[in-house]
Design an enzyme around this catalytic site. Structure first.
Site, PDB file in Angstrom:
ATOM      1  N   ALA A 119     -12.849  -5.675 -13.241  1.00  0.00           N
ATOM      2  CA  ALA A 119     -12.799  -5.324 -14.660  1.00  0.00           C
ATOM      3  C   ALA A 119     -13.677  -4.112 -14.971  1.00  0.00           C
ATOM      4  O   ALA A 119     -13.405  -3.363 -15.910  1.00  0.00           O
ATOM      5  CB  ALA A 119     -13.239  -6.520 -15.505  1.00  0.00           C
ATOM      6  N   CYS A 146     -10.228  -0.268  -1.751  1.00  0.00           N
ATOM      7  CA  CYS A 146      -8.878  -0.087  -1.203  1.00  0.00           C
ATOM      8  C   CYS A 146      -8.644  -1.056  -0.036  1.00  0.00           C
ATOM      9  O   CYS A 146      -9.594  -1.505   0.631  1.00  0.00           O
ATOM     10  CB  CYS A 146      -8.713   1.320  -0.671  1.00  0.00           C
ATOM     11  SG  CYS A 146      -8.726   2.608  -1.925  1.00  0.00           S
ATOM     12  N   GLU A 175      -7.386  -0.369   2.887  1.00  0.00           N
ATOM     13  CA  GLU A 175      -7.760   0.188   4.196  1.00  0.00           C
ATOM     14  C   GLU A 175      -9.244  -0.027   4.487  1.00  0.00           C
ATOM     15  O   GLU A 175      -9.644  -0.432   5.585  1.00  0.00           O
ATOM     16  CB  GLU A 175      -7.464   1.697   4.253  1.00  0.00           C
ATOM     17  CG  GLU A 175      -6.019   2.062   4.042  1.00  0.00           C
ATOM     18  CD  GLU A 175      -5.673   2.331   2.599  1.00  0.00           C
ATOM     19  OE1 GLU A 175      -6.111   1.572   1.707  1.00  0.00           O
ATOM     20  OE2 GLU A 175      -4.953   3.304   2.347  1.00  0.00           O
TER      21      GLU A 175
END
Ligand code: THU
Length: 145
Positions: free
Chosen positions: A55, A62, A64
């Site tokens: 939030a 990410c 990855e």
């Protein structure tokens, strides 16, 4: 650009399948862009990750980096390849390329001319690059040695 891409020991389909499974765990209520990644270690293990949002926005990570950091936090630092799948729809309809920050994190733990990046929509529809192609003339640990 000189590339040493060697796909002989890369289980491309298995990596994509693992990334697609990991994507199902994506926590992305703000972007609705769900990403999954699966990274292959030199000793043939696969670590997966999904994107996790927040939030407060900036704490998000990410897929990855999540996958790579899971491996690194377990003592694994050598990688051969990563598969990435992502998109806003149930079935990815776009190639989700790693962001610049993730490319730099890959640079930390891989050889750019050898590390294989698979961006996929499905096990049949994918593109393959080396990190060197996606992050040319890069800065890495060797510059500080
Ligand atoms: N995202 C990834 O997980 N990997 C990338 O390489 C590109 C972007 C995530 C971050 C964010 O949760 C959402 O996709 C939209 O940017």
């Amino acid at each position: 650009m000189e590339t040493k891409m060697n796909l002989e020991n890369i289980p491309v389909q298995e990596l994509i399948k693992s990334a697609l499974l990991a994507r199902k765990k994506s926590y992305s209520p703000y972007s609705s862009f769900q990403v999954g990644a699966a990274v292959l270690t030199v000793d043939n293990r696969i670590y997966t990750g999904c994107n996790i949002e927040n939030a407060a926005y900036s704490p998000g990570i990410c897929a990855e980096r999540n996958a790579i950091y899971k491996a690194v936090s377990e003592g694994v630092r050598k990688f051969l390849a990563i598969a990435v799948v992502g998109g806003a729809k149930d079935e990815p309809d776009t190639y989700a390329f790693p962001c610049g920050v993730c490319r730099q994190v890959m640079r930390e733990f891989t050889k750019p001319e050898e590390f294989v990046i698979i961006v996929a929509k499905s096990t049949e529809d994918y593109r393959i690059y080396t990190l060197e192609e996606l992050l040319p003339d890069s800065f890495g640990p060797d510059h500080l040695a």
